[in-house]
Design a protein around this motif. Structure first.
Motif, short mmCIF file in Angstrom:
data_model
loop_
_atom_site.label_atom_id
_atom_site.label_comp_id
_atom_site.label_asym_id
_atom_site.label_seq_id
_atom_site.Cartn_x
_atom_site.Cartn_y
_atom_site.Cartn_z
N ARG A 1 0.84 -1.22 0.00
CA ARG A 1 0.00 0.00 0.00
C ARG A 1 0.86 1.25 0.00
NH1 ARG A 1 -2.91 1.17 5.46
NH2 ARG A 1 -0.85 2.10 5.85
N GLU A 2 1.85 1.29 0.88
CA GLU A 2 2.69 2.48 0.98
C GLU A 2 3.52 2.68 -0.28
OE1 GLU A 2 2.47 4.80 3.42
OE2 GLU A 2 0.73 3.55 3.91
N ARG B 1 1.20 4.10 -3.00
CA ARG B 1 0.92 5.52 -2.77
C ARG B 1 2.05 6.42 -3.26
NH1 ARG B 1 -1.75 5.34 3.36
NH2 ARG B 1 -3.80 4.56 2.70
N ARG B 2 3.26 5.88 -3.33
CA ARG B 2 4.40 6.67 -3.77
C ARG B 2 4.75 6.43 -5.25
NH1 ARG B 2 4.37 5.79 1.43
NH2 ARG B 2 5.44 7.20 2.88
N SER C 1 2.55 5.04 -7.80
CA SER C 1 1.45 5.08 -8.76
C SER C 1 1.34 6.43 -9.46
CB SER C 1 0.13 4.77 -8.06
OG SER C 1 -0.97 5.04 -8.91
N THR C 2 1.16 6.39 -10.78
CA THR C 2 0.94 7.62 -11.52
C THR C 2 -0.37 8.28 -11.11
OG1 THR C 2 -0.07 6.32 -13.32
CG2 THR C 2 2.28 6.84 -13.51
N ALA C 3 -1.30 7.51 -10.57
CA ALA C 3 -2.56 8.08 -10.09
C ALA C 3 -2.35 8.94 -8.85
CB ALA C 3 -3.55 6.96 -9.79
N PHE C 4 -1.21 8.73 -8.16
CA PHE C 4 -0.87 9.53 -6.99
C PHE C 4 0.26 10.51 -7.29
CE2 PHE C 4 -3.07 5.99 -5.09
CZ PHE C 4 -3.67 6.49 -3.94
N GLY C 5 0.58 10.68 -8.55
CA GLY C 5 1.64 11.59 -8.93
C GLY C 5 3.02 10.96 -8.98
N GLU D 1 -1.08 1.94 -13.84
CA GLU D 1 -0.58 3.09 -13.10
C GLU D 1 0.95 3.08 -13.01
OE1 GLU D 1 -2.65 3.16 -9.34
OE2 GLU D 1 -4.59 2.87 -10.32
#
Length: 249
Positions: A122-123, A126-127, A129-133, A179
Motif C-alpha cells: 500500500r505504501e 501511494r508513492r 502510482s501515476t494516479a498519486f503523482g 498506473e
C-alpha cells in the motif's frame, strides 16, 4: 546518473541480504529493514556501501504498521523516491500439524507474511502510482513453493500465508498495472538459508535435496538474481507473474 532506490524488507540475512548486495552492485541505493541481529544488519549494510550504495538501515517489525510507516517516511526523507520494493520479510512459525497449531501460531505468521506485506505494498503504491503523482515502479513479493505444495505436516500456516501472497500479487498487478507499477513474485523452493535452522531443522536442505529434480538445494544468490530481474527494466512486460525458483520441485 541517479541511482534507483530499493527497499528490501528483512534485507540483512538470507535471501534479503543476497538481494541487497546484488542490488547495490547493479546501481540501487537501499532501505534495508530488519527485526533483530543488528550485527548482521551492519555487516550487510557495509557490504552494500562498499559496492557504491547509499544505505539506510531501519530496525522494526514487518508486521507492525507503525514500523512500516517509519521505514517509508525515512525513505522519503533520505531519498525522496522509491523505485522498487522487495517484500522479503516473513517467518515460518513453529513446525506443527494443523491439529496442534494454536490461534497465535496462525496470527503470528499471517501478521508479517500477509498483513504487513500488504501494508508495505500500500505504501509503495501511494508513492509509485501515476494516479498519486508517482513515476511508476516495481514490487517483488517473496512467496514460496509452499503456496502450491501446501506445507502439510510441517508449516501449513506458512504455506497458507504464501498462498495469500500469490493471490495478492496477481490481484494487485491487475489493479495497478495501468498506473506504472509492475507486481510480481518469486516462489523459492528448497533454499539453503538459515531459515531452516531457525525453525529447528538445520539439516532440512540436505535431507530433502533428493526430492528436487536438480538434485540440490538452491542458494540465496540464485533467488536474488530472479528478484533483480523482476525489478529491472528487462522485465518491463512481466506483471502478475509467480516465478518458481525451486529446481523443478
Amino acid at each position: 546518473m541517479t541511482r534507483r532506490v530499493m527497499m528490501v524488507t528483512g534485507g540483512t540475512r538470507g535471501i534479503g541480504a543476497a538481494t541487497a548486495r546484488l542490488a547495490a552492485q547493479r546501481g540501487y541505493d537501499l532501505v534495508l529493514t530488519y527485526r533483530s541481529a543488528a550485527a548482521r544488519a551492519e555487516e550487510t549494510a557495509a557490504a552494500c556501501e562498499a559496492a557504491g550504495a547509499k544505505v539506510v538501515l531501519m530496525q522494526g517489525d514487518a508486521g507492525d504498521e507503525s514500523d512500516i510507516l517509519a521505514a517509508f517516511t525515512r525513505c522519503d526523507e533520505v531519498f525522496g523516491r522509491i523505485d522498487a520494493l522487495v517484500n522479503n520479510a516473513g517467518i515460518t512459525g513453529p513446525r506443527k500439524r494443523l491439529a496442534d497449531a494454536t490461534f497465535d501460531d496462525w496470527s503470528s505468521v499471517f501478521m508479517p507474511n500477509v498483513i504487513g506485506l500488504a501494508v508495505h505494498c500500500r505504501e509503495a503504491v501511494r508513492r509509485m502510482s501515476t494516479a498519486f503523482g508517482g513515476k511508476g515502479g516495481a514490487i517483488v513479493n517473496v512467496s514460496s513453493r509452499a503456496s502450491e505444495i501446501g506445507g502439510g505436516g510441517e508449516w501449513l500456516h506458512y504455506g497458507a500465508s504464501k498462498g495469500a501472497v500469490d493471490t495478492l500479487t496477481v490481484g494487485l498487478a491487475r489493479e495497478v498495472g495501468a498506473e506504472g507499477i509492475r507486481v510480481n513474485a518469486v516462489n523459492p523452493g528448497l533454499i539453503d538459508t538459515e531459515i531452516h535452522a531457525a525453525a529447528g531443522m538445520p539439516d532440512r536442505v540436505a535431507k530433502m535435496s533428493s526430492g528436487v529434480p536438480m538434485g540440490r538445494g538452491g542458494t540465496a544468490e540464485e533467488v536474488a538474481e530472479a528478484i533483480l530481474f523482476l525489478a529491472s527494466d528487462a522485465a518491463s512486460y512481466v506483471n502478475g507473474a509467480l516465478l518458481p525458483v525451486g529446481g523443478g520441485r
